[in-house]
Design a protein around this motif. Structure first.
Motif, short mmCIF file in Angstrom:
data_model
loop_
_atom_site.label_atom_id
_atom_site.label_comp_id
_atom_site.label_asym_id
_atom_site.label_seq_id
_atom_site.Cartn_x
_atom_site.Cartn_y
_atom_site.Cartn_z
N GLU A 57 0.81 -1.22 0.00
CA GLU A 57 0.00 0.00 0.00
C GLU A 57 0.85 1.28 0.00
O GLU A 57 0.36 2.36 0.27
CB GLU A 57 -0.96 0.01 1.19
N TYR A 58 2.12 1.16 -0.33
CA TYR A 58 3.01 2.31 -0.34
C TYR A 58 3.63 2.54 -1.70
O TYR A 58 3.93 1.60 -2.44
CB TYR A 58 4.16 2.13 0.66
N TRP A 59 3.85 3.81 -2.02
CA TRP A 59 4.74 4.20 -3.11
C TRP A 59 6.11 4.38 -2.49
O TRP A 59 6.26 5.04 -1.47
CB TRP A 59 4.32 5.53 -3.74
N ASN A 60 7.12 3.79 -3.09
CA ASN A 60 8.50 4.01 -2.69
C ASN A 60 9.15 4.84 -3.79
O ASN A 60 9.08 4.50 -4.96
CB ASN A 60 9.24 2.68 -2.56
N ILE A 61 9.76 5.93 -3.38
CA ILE A 61 10.47 6.79 -4.32
C ILE A 61 11.92 6.85 -3.85
O ILE A 61 12.20 7.42 -2.79
CB ILE A 61 9.86 8.22 -4.39
N ASP A 62 12.81 6.25 -4.61
CA ASP A 62 14.23 6.27 -4.28
C ASP A 62 14.90 7.39 -5.06
O ASP A 62 14.82 7.43 -6.29
CB ASP A 62 14.90 4.94 -4.62
N VAL A 63 15.54 8.29 -4.35
CA VAL A 63 16.30 9.38 -4.96
C VAL A 63 17.77 9.04 -4.76
O VAL A 63 18.26 9.00 -3.63
CB VAL A 63 15.96 10.75 -4.31
N SER A 64 18.46 8.77 -5.87
CA SER A 64 19.86 8.34 -5.82
C SER A 64 20.74 9.35 -6.54
O SER A 64 20.30 10.01 -7.48
CB SER A 64 20.04 6.99 -6.53
N ASP A 65 21.98 9.43 -6.10
CA ASP A 65 22.96 10.25 -6.80
C ASP A 65 24.35 9.68 -6.59
O ASP A 65 24.54 8.83 -5.73
CB ASP A 65 22.89 11.72 -6.35
N ASN A 66 25.29 10.13 -7.40
CA ASN A 66 26.68 9.71 -7.23
C ASN A 66 27.53 10.87 -6.73
O ASN A 66 28.68 11.03 -7.11
CB ASN A 66 27.24 9.12 -8.53
N GLY A 67 26.96 11.64 -5.83
CA GLY A 67 27.66 12.78 -5.26
C GLY A 67 28.64 12.38 -4.17
O GLY A 67 29.07 11.23 -4.10
N ILE A 68 28.94 13.32 -3.30
CA ILE A 68 29.98 13.12 -2.29
C ILE A 68 29.57 12.16 -1.18
O ILE A 68 30.40 11.66 -0.45
CB ILE A 68 30.42 14.46 -1.68
N GLY A 69 28.28 11.88 -1.05
CA GLY A 69 27.82 10.93 -0.04
C GLY A 69 27.68 11.57 1.33
O GLY A 69 28.01 12.72 1.55
N VAL A 70 27.17 10.78 2.26
CA VAL A 70 26.99 11.20 3.65
C VAL A 70 27.99 10.43 4.49
O VAL A 70 27.97 9.19 4.51
CB VAL A 70 25.55 10.92 4.14
N LEU A 71 28.87 11.15 5.17
CA LEU A 71 29.86 10.48 6.01
C LEU A 71 29.16 9.71 7.13
O LEU A 71 28.14 10.14 7.66
CB LEU A 71 30.81 11.51 6.62
N ARG A 72 29.75 8.59 7.49
CA ARG A 72 29.17 7.74 8.54
C ARG A 72 28.93 8.52 9.83
O ARG A 72 27.91 8.37 10.48
CB ARG A 72 30.09 6.55 8.80
N LYS A 73 29.87 9.40 10.19
CA LYS A 73 29.74 10.17 11.44
C LYS A 73 28.57 11.16 11.40
O LYS A 73 28.11 11.61 12.44
CB LYS A 73 31.04 10.90 11.76
N ASN A 74 28.07 11.51 10.21
CA ASN A 74 26.98 12.48 10.07
C ASN A 74 25.60 11.83 9.92
O ASN A 74 24.59 12.53 9.98
CB ASN A 74 27.22 13.39 8.86
N ARG A 75 25.54 10.54 9.72
CA ARG A 75 24.28 9.88 9.37
C ARG A 75 23.20 10.03 10.43
O ARG A 75 22.02 10.12 10.10
CB ARG A 75 24.52 8.41 9.04
N LYS A 76 23.56 10.07 11.70
CA LYS A 76 22.56 10.22 12.77
C LYS A 76 22.07 11.66 12.88
O LYS A 76 21.07 11.91 13.53
CB LYS A 76 23.14 9.77 14.11
N ASN A 77 22.76 12.59 12.24
CA ASN A 77 22.44 14.01 12.41
C ASN A 77 21.77 14.66 11.21
O ASN A 77 21.28 15.78 11.34
CB ASN A 77 23.73 14.79 12.72
N ILE A 78 21.73 14.00 10.07
CA ILE A 78 21.28 14.69 8.84
C ILE A 78 19.84 15.18 8.90
O ILE A 78 19.50 16.12 8.20
CB ILE A 78 21.50 13.83 7.57
N PHE A 79 19.00 14.57 9.73
CA PHE A 79 17.61 15.01 9.83
C PHE A 79 17.37 15.94 11.02
O PHE A 79 16.25 16.36 11.25
CB PHE A 79 16.67 13.80 9.91
N LYS A 80 18.43 16.26 11.75
CA LYS A 80 18.27 17.17 12.90
C LYS A 80 18.25 18.61 12.43
O LYS A 80 19.02 19.00 11.54
CB LYS A 80 19.42 16.97 13.90
N PRO A 81 17.37 19.44 13.03
CA PRO A 81 17.31 20.85 12.61
C PRO A 81 18.64 21.56 12.90
O PRO A 81 19.25 21.36 13.94
CB PRO A 81 16.18 21.44 13.44
N GLY A 82 19.08 22.34 11.93
CA GLY A 82 20.32 23.10 12.08
C GLY A 82 21.57 22.37 11.65
O GLY A 82 22.63 22.98 11.55
#
Length: 130
Positions: A57-82
């Protein structure tokens, strides 16, 4: 920002017609922000891919790129405000996109994977059958 001719954009989707029920303007803003982040991460010749598929019952939309990526140390913070790794902006884009998708539309926004070759964000939204 790279020239638009330096980035290839691919869209792959199923041919069925389904609809996403929600606020068109807010969803547009959330998608626009996620795609702009992909554009910002692709420093030179690169790609952005949108793959759209239905799972139960879901649409899945995957947005992919070959950019610089998200560093492992930042992954827990990317959705935090600021939080931002950019020199410009307020660090609110991914946080607000996540709130629009999850709180207002009962879906989800997640970082599926990220490495030096490919980063994938998945948006999951309820299918509305008219």
């Amino acid at each position: 920002l790279p020239k638009s001719s330096d980035i290839d954009i691919y869209i792959n989707s199923e041919q069925e017609k389904y609809y996403i029920e929600g606020d068109e303007i807010l969803l547009y803003w959330a998608f626009e922000n996620i795609i702009k982040n992909s554009i910002d991460s692709v420093k030179s010749k690169g790609f952005i891919s949108l793959e759209i598929f239905k799972n139960k019952e879901y649409w899945n939309i995957d947005v992919s790129d070959n950019g610089i990526g998200v560093l492992r140390k930042n992954r827990k913070n990317i959705f935090k405000p600021g939080f931002s790794t950019k020199s410009r902006g307020w660090g609110l884009g991914l946080n607000l996109s996540k709130r629009i998708i999850e709180n207002m539309h009962k879906g989800s926004l997640k970082l599926l994977s990220s490495n030096s070759d490919k980063t994938i964000f998945r948006i999951k939204l309820h299918v509305f059958i008219s």
